[in-house]
Design a protein around this motif. Structure first.
Motif, short mmCIF file in Angstrom:
data_model
loop_
_atom_site.label_atom_id
_atom_site.label_comp_id
_atom_site.label_asym_id
_atom_site.label_seq_id
_atom_site.Cartn_x
_atom_site.Cartn_y
_atom_site.Cartn_z
N GLY A 88 49.69 -13.87 19.80
CA GLY A 88 49.42 -14.28 21.17
C GLY A 88 49.08 -13.08 22.04
O GLY A 88 49.08 -11.93 21.57
N PRO A 89 48.78 -13.31 23.31
CA PRO A 89 48.49 -12.21 24.22
C PRO A 89 49.68 -11.24 24.28
O PRO A 89 50.83 -11.65 24.12
N ALA A 90 49.38 -9.97 24.51
CA ALA A 90 50.44 -8.96 24.58
C ALA A 90 51.46 -9.33 25.66
O ALA A 90 51.09 -9.69 26.78
N PHE A 91 52.73 -9.27 25.27
CA PHE A 91 53.82 -9.50 26.22
C PHE A 91 55.05 -8.78 25.71
O PHE A 91 55.49 -9.01 24.58
N ASP A 92 55.61 -7.92 26.54
CA ASP A 92 56.79 -7.15 26.17
C ASP A 92 58.01 -7.72 26.88
O ASP A 92 58.26 -7.42 28.06
N PRO A 93 58.81 -8.55 26.20
CA PRO A 93 59.98 -9.12 26.85
C PRO A 93 61.06 -8.09 27.17
O PRO A 93 61.90 -8.34 28.03
#
Length: 148
Positions: A88-93
């Motif tokens: 998925g699209p880049a996402f840093d939780p």
């Protein structure tokens, strides 16, 4: 019976991600005799992470690509490390801010607190973007007995 160095599972588009992933994790926990607290913590955190992937990574504009999701579970010393990889699209939780807590129970709204739960029940949560994949590693707070 010897334990594998790591377990992996690939989830397909259209599968109920959390249901499939939790069944896979429960099988590993049963096989390896994890304590109840460890099972609870990692199951809760995996369910939250997979719900976020399903809700955010493969919805809207991201839904046009073929979803890819792989789980990996390995022993890390006395802890368990779960890696969730998705395209998925880049996402840093790990960099995301937490939703504010309501001042009163009457003001409380359901949802939006999964990251808070994950941070509470994990000793570490690591993120990296590599080869077009989000790679989130969840490290258990509860420990296993020393390895055989």
């Amino acid at each position: 019976m010897s334990r594998p160095e790591q377990d992996t599972m690939t989830l397909q588009a259209g599968q109920p991600l959390a249901e499939e992933g939790l069944a896979w994790l429960a099988g590993i926990a049963e096989r390896d005799g994890w304590p109840a607290a460890l099972r609870f913590q990692l199951s809760l955190c995996l369910e939250e992470a997979l719900a976020n992937v399903q809700r955010h990574a493969f919805a809207g504009p991201a839904a046009s690509q073929a979803p890819q999701l792989q789980l990996r579970c390995r022993r890390a010393g006395r802890a368990i490390a779960l890696e969730i990889a998705d395209n998925g699209p880049a996402f840093d939780p790990t960099a995301a801010s937490l939703a504010p807590l309501a001042a009163t129970l009457d003001e409380a709204q359901p949802g939006g607190h999964g990251l808070r739960l994950m941070r509470h029940y994990l000793s570490d949560m690591q993120y990296r973007r590599e080869a077009g994949l989000n790679r989130l590693t969840l490290v258990s707070l509860e420990s296993l007995p020393d390895a055989d």
